[in-house]
Design a protein around this motif. Structure first.
Motif, PDB file in Angstrom:
ATOM      1  N   VAL A 176      42.443  29.410  32.861  1.00 29.82           N
ATOM      2  CA  VAL A 176      41.152  29.992  33.231  1.00 29.82           C
ATOM      3  C   VAL A 176      40.891  29.941  34.734  1.00 29.82           C
ATOM      4  CG1 VAL A 176      38.652  29.740  32.997  1.00 29.82           C
ATOM      5  CG2 VAL A 176      40.106  29.680  30.952  1.00 29.82           C
ATOM      6  N   PRO A 177      41.055  28.791  35.419  1.00 28.60           N
ATOM      7  CA  PRO A 177      40.742  28.790  36.857  1.00 28.60           C
ATOM      8  C   PRO A 177      41.625  29.719  37.685  1.00 28.60           C
ATOM      9  CG  PRO A 177      40.770  26.546  36.002  1.00 28.60           C
ATOM     10  CD  PRO A 177      41.340  27.430  34.930  1.00 28.60           C
ATOM     11  N   ALA A 178      42.928  29.648  37.509  1.00 24.91           N
ATOM     12  CA  ALA A 178      43.831  30.436  38.347  1.00 24.91           C
ATOM     13  C   ALA A 178      43.751  31.925  38.019  1.00 24.91           C
ATOM     14  CB  ALA A 178      45.263  29.936  38.191  1.00 24.91           C
ATOM     15  N   LEU A 179      43.677  32.272  36.736  1.00 27.29           N
ATOM     16  CA  LEU A 179      43.595  33.679  36.369  1.00 27.29           C
ATOM     17  C   LEU A 179      42.257  34.280  36.799  1.00 27.29           C
ATOM     18  CD1 LEU A 179      45.239  33.561  32.821  1.00 27.29           C
ATOM     19  CD2 LEU A 179      46.320  34.053  35.026  1.00 27.29           C
ATOM     20  N   THR A 180      41.186  33.499  36.709  1.00 26.78           N
ATOM     21  CA  THR A 180      39.884  33.960  37.204  1.00 26.78           C
ATOM     22  C   THR A 180      39.932  34.159  38.714  1.00 26.78           C
ATOM     23  OG1 THR A 180      38.698  32.841  35.413  1.00 26.78           O
ATOM     24  CG2 THR A 180      37.436  33.363  37.392  1.00 26.78           C
ATOM     25  N   ALA A 181      40.550  33.224  39.420  1.00 26.64           N
ATOM     26  CA  ALA A 181      40.664  33.345  40.869  1.00 26.64           C
ATOM     27  C   ALA A 181      41.435  34.598  41.251  1.00 26.64           C
ATOM     28  CB  ALA A 181      41.354  32.102  41.444  1.00 26.64           C
ATOM     29  N   HIS A 182      42.521  34.882  40.543  1.00 31.49           N
ATOM     30  CA  HIS A 182      43.282  36.091  40.838  1.00 31.49           C
ATOM     31  C   HIS A 182      42.427  37.336  40.633  1.00 31.49           C
ATOM     32  CE1 HIS A 182      46.139  39.412  40.247  1.00 31.49           C
ATOM     33  NE2 HIS A 182      46.941  38.722  41.048  1.00 31.49           N
ATOM     34  N   ARG A 183      41.697  37.373  39.560  1.00 32.55           N
ATOM     35  CA  ARG A 183      40.811  38.517  39.297  1.00 32.55           C
ATOM     36  C   ARG A 183      39.788  38.670  40.420  1.00 32.55           C
ATOM     37  NH1 ARG A 183      39.963  43.505  37.278  1.00 32.55           N
ATOM     38  NH2 ARG A 183      37.962  43.744  36.228  1.00 32.55           N
ATOM     39  N   ALA A 184      39.214  37.557  40.869  1.00 34.62           N
ATOM     40  CA  ALA A 184      38.210  37.605  41.931  1.00 34.62           C
ATOM     41  C   ALA A 184      38.775  38.177  43.226  1.00 34.62           C
ATOM     42  CB  ALA A 184      37.647  36.207  42.180  1.00 34.62           C
ATOM     43  N   SER A 222      30.766  45.580  55.752  1.00 30.16           N
ATOM     44  CA  SER A 222      30.509  46.815  55.021  1.00 30.16           C
ATOM     45  C   SER A 222      31.656  47.076  54.048  1.00 30.16           C
ATOM     46  CB  SER A 222      30.397  47.992  55.992  1.00 30.16           C
ATOM     47  OG  SER A 222      29.243  47.869  56.798  1.00 30.16           O
ATOM     48  N   ARG A 223      31.311  47.483  52.856  1.00 32.60           N
ATOM     49  CA  ARG A 223      32.248  47.734  51.759  1.00 32.60           C
ATOM     50  C   ARG A 223      32.949  46.459  51.303  1.00 32.60           C
ATOM     51  NH1 ARG A 223      33.237  51.217  55.483  1.00 32.60           N
ATOM     52  NH2 ARG A 223      35.353  50.443  55.909  1.00 32.60           N
ATOM     53  N   GLY A 224      32.325  45.326  51.596  1.00 28.29           N
ATOM     54  CA  GLY A 224      32.863  44.060  51.121  1.00 28.29           C
ATOM     55  C   GLY A 224      32.556  43.852  49.649  1.00 28.29           C
ATOM     56  N   THR A 225      33.218  42.853  49.065  1.00 28.03           N
ATOM     57  CA  THR A 225      33.123  42.594  47.620  1.00 28.03           C
ATOM     58  C   THR A 225      32.627  41.183  47.353  1.00 28.03           C
ATOM     59  OG1 THR A 225      34.931  44.126  47.131  1.00 28.03           O
ATOM     60  CG2 THR A 225      34.449  42.440  45.467  1.00 28.03           C
ATOM     61  N   ILE A 226      31.676  41.067  46.440  1.00 31.22           N
ATOM     62  CA  ILE A 226      31.237  39.761  45.941  1.00 31.22           C
ATOM     63  C   ILE A 226      31.706  39.664  44.496  1.00 31.22           C
ATOM     64  CG2 ILE A 226      29.282  38.241  45.476  1.00 31.22           C
ATOM     65  CD1 ILE A 226      27.729  39.738  47.647  1.00 31.22           C
ATOM     66  N   SER A 227      32.675  38.792  44.262  1.00 35.79           N
ATOM     67  CA  SER A 227      33.234  38.577  42.924  1.00 35.79           C
ATOM     68  C   SER A 227      32.527  37.385  42.299  1.00 35.79           C
ATOM     69  CB  SER A 227      34.739  38.302  43.020  1.00 35.79           C
ATOM     70  OG  SER A 227      35.431  39.395  43.584  1.00 35.79           O
ATOM     71  N   VAL A 228      31.812  37.619  41.226  1.00 30.14           N
ATOM     72  CA  VAL A 228      30.940  36.597  40.634  1.00 30.14           C
ATOM     73  C   VAL A 228      31.545  36.098  39.326  1.00 30.14           C
ATOM     74  CG1 VAL A 228      28.607  36.070  39.857  1.00 30.14           C
ATOM     75  CG2 VAL A 228      28.972  37.829  41.615  1.00 30.14           C
ATOM     76  N   TYR A 229      31.909  34.814  39.291  1.00 34.04           N
ATOM     77  CA  TYR A 229      32.476  34.270  38.061  1.00 34.04           C
ATOM     78  C   TYR A 229      31.583  33.211  37.427  1.00 34.04           C
ATOM     79  CZ  TYR A 229      34.101  30.469  41.145  1.00 34.04           C
ATOM     80  OH  TYR A 229      34.158  29.433  42.055  1.00 34.04           O
ATOM     81  N   ALA A 230      30.450  32.890  38.069  1.00 35.26           N
ATOM     82  CA  ALA A 230      29.499  31.929  37.497  1.00 35.26           C
ATOM     83  C   ALA A 230      28.194  32.022  38.272  1.00 35.26           C
ATOM     84  CB  ALA A 230      30.049  30.503  37.558  1.00 35.26           C
ATOM     85  N   ASN A 231      27.161  31.419  37.705  1.00 36.35           N
ATOM     86  CA  ASN A 231      25.874  31.303  38.402  1.00 36.35           C
ATOM     87  C   ASN A 231      25.366  29.882  38.214  1.00 36.35           C
ATOM     88  OD1 ASN A 231      23.632  32.073  39.922  1.00 36.35           O
ATOM     89  ND2 ASN A 231      22.472  32.694  38.111  1.00 36.35           N
ATOM     90  N   GLN A 291      31.409  42.479  41.521  1.00 35.84           N
ATOM     91  CA  GLN A 291      32.266  42.452  40.342  1.00 35.84           C
ATOM     92  C   GLN A 291      31.969  41.182  39.575  1.00 35.84           C
ATOM     93  OE1 GLN A 291      34.965  44.679  39.203  1.00 35.84           O
ATOM     94  NE2 GLN A 291      34.534  43.439  37.392  1.00 35.84           N
ATOM     95  N   PHE A 292      31.512  41.326  38.337  1.00 38.46           N
ATOM     96  CA  PHE A 292      31.242  40.172  37.490  1.00 38.46           C
ATOM     97  C   PHE A 292      32.474  39.925  36.628  1.00 38.46           C
ATOM     98  CE2 PHE A 292      27.214  41.822  38.818  1.00 38.46           C
ATOM     99  CZ  PHE A 292      26.481  40.686  39.111  1.00 38.46           C
ATOM    100  N   ILE A 293      32.852  38.656  36.506  1.00 37.54           N
ATOM    101  CA  ILE A 293      34.161  38.321  35.947  1.00 37.54           C
ATOM    102  C   ILE A 293      34.045  37.352  34.780  1.00 37.54           C
ATOM    103  CG2 ILE A 293      36.375  37.197  36.446  1.00 37.54           C
ATOM    104  CD1 ILE A 293      35.985  38.088  39.365  1.00 37.54           C
ATOM    105  N   VAL A 294      34.542  37.762  33.641  1.00 37.75           N
ATOM    106  CA  VAL A 294      34.824  36.870  32.520  1.00 37.75           C
ATOM    107  C   VAL A 294      36.233  37.188  32.072  1.00 37.75           C
ATOM    108  CG1 VAL A 294      34.274  36.231  30.146  1.00 37.75           C
ATOM    109  CG2 VAL A 294      32.437  36.587  31.776  1.00 37.75           C
ATOM    110  N   LEU A 295      37.084  36.197  32.060  1.00 33.25           N
ATOM    111  CA  LEU A 295      38.503  36.431  31.817  1.00 33.25           C
ATOM    112  C   LEU A 295      38.763  37.069  30.452  1.00 33.25           C
ATOM    113  CD1 LEU A 295      41.248  35.994  33.152  1.00 33.25           C
ATOM    114  CD2 LEU A 295      41.356  33.767  32.025  1.00 33.25           C
ATOM    115  N   HIS A 296      37.984  36.668  29.437  1.00 28.89           N
ATOM    116  CA  HIS A 296      38.225  37.136  28.074  1.00 28.89           C
ATOM    117  C   HIS A 296      38.165  38.655  27.973  1.00 28.89           C
ATOM    118  CE1 HIS A 296      36.736  33.060  27.965  1.00 28.89           C
ATOM    119  NE2 HIS A 296      37.146  32.904  26.728  1.00 28.89           N
TER     120      HIS A 296
END
Length: 334
Positions: free
Chosen positions: A123-131, A238-247, A268-273
């Motif tokens: 979960v941590p590494a695969l989520t990080a890659h997605r982010a 500008s045109r930057g990305t905020i990858s959100v995997y938790a709040n 980009q909101f991220i849930v690995l499942h």
């Protein structure tokens, strides 16, 4: 395992017959099981529907394949592997002597990498890659040089996902900034490989980050959007990305739409499942390459202390994660 949702006290150690892998599956004798916040959320019934009478928790782990179902190459028996999403839609997680998973969710572990490394991936590494791979003009798969010239901000750089973000981003060639809340976590983020670390509770963190990255940050890997959105916007290009995997903290998110329209911000909101097979496959391939390159070590010297519990104290391992333990909580399976 647990039969009803609730606090860590619902977990029970039980004896049962070894699982038998079905077609396309393998059975893995688990050596080390990794514990993530999502495991505790599922156990507590927090946004996770319990769909099986008995559930063995934990998505991640590492061990050795000891049986293969129909259609799986039997040469894989005896192979050292890391396992991910073992409990996703299945009752057979890694908090056990054996788990059964689809064969492609048991990934070969390079010989130089130990089971601790394998249990800390998932979960941590695969989520990080997605982010790190959802930006409009960014790579879809990490490899050395893929983020050359980019600036990555790892919010919560001392957490398990933040740690993986730092390591993977650095492996891919980015300039990496970690934000932390105290000096001890600064030491961990630096040990993980962050080029710069900023304590967001001191001084003017936005000014400090802008001094490091005058043109702005390309990708923010965000763990607490409600608390950090103002800082993220202040440093995002500008045109930057905020990858959100938790709040973390569950602070409500107040979004100034006009500001982000002008900035062309990508969220980009991220849930690995639910990330989809293509994204997961790219992440597995890249993470495996990074492990083979020695880019994802664990332990306090590498910025991710390991907090160990024996299998019979899995409930205490959950209490540690629920309590916000710093580092990676793992369960040793005899």
């Amino acid at each position: 395992m647990y039969r009803e949702t609730g606090g860590p006290e619902v977990l029970r150690l039980v004896d049962r017959d070894p699982l038998v892998p079905g077609p396309g599956e393998v059975r893995v004798r688990i050596a080390v099981s990794g514990v993530n916040p999502t495991d505790g959320q599922a156990r507590a019934g927090d946004g996770h529907a319990k769909t099986f009478p008995d559930v063995t928790p934990h998505h991640d782990g590492a061990g050795v394949i000891d049986a293969a179902g129909e259609g799986v190459d039997r040469s894989r028996i005896g192979e050292r592997v890391w396992v991910f999403l073992a409990a996703a839609g299945r009752p057979t997680g890694t908090a056990a002597e054996f788990t059964v998973v689809p064969a492609d969710q048991a990934v070969p572990l390079p010989g130089a990498a130990g089971f601790d490394v394998g249990a800390a991936l998932g979960v941590p590494a695969l989520t990080a890659h997605r982010a790190l791979t959802v930006a409009e003009d960014g790579p879809g798969r990490l490899r050395p040089g893929a983020l050359e010239g980019k600036v990555v901000l790892a919010a919560g750089g001392a957490g398990a996902v933040g740690h993986a973000v730092i390591q993977l981003a650095r492996w891919a060639g980015a300039t990496v900034i970690g934000t932390v809340s105290n000096a001890a976590k600064s030491v961990l983020a630096t040990a993980a490989g962050a080029h710069h670390v900023v304590n967001y509770r001191e001084g003017d963190p936005a000014a400090a980050i802008r001094e490091i990255a005058p043109g702005g940050v390309d990708v923010v890997a965000e763990v607490a959007l409600g608390a950090n959105l103002a800082l993220d916007f202040a440093v995002l290009r500008s045109r930057g990305t905020i990858s959100v995997y938790a709040n973390q903290g569950d602070r409500p998110v107040e979004l100034d739409v006009r500001q982000h329209l002008v900035r062309n911000t990508r969220f980009q909101f991220i849930v690995l499942h639910t990330a989809g097979p293509r994204a997961r496959s790219a992440a597995v391939e890249a993470v495996s390459d990074a492990v083979a390159d020695g880019a994802l070590p664990v332990g306090e010297a590498h910025g991710l202390p390991l907090l160990r519990f024996p299998l019979e104290r899995t409930a205490d391992a959950h209490r540690a994660v629920d309590g916000g333990a710093v580092g990676k909580v793992v369960v040793d399976v005899p």
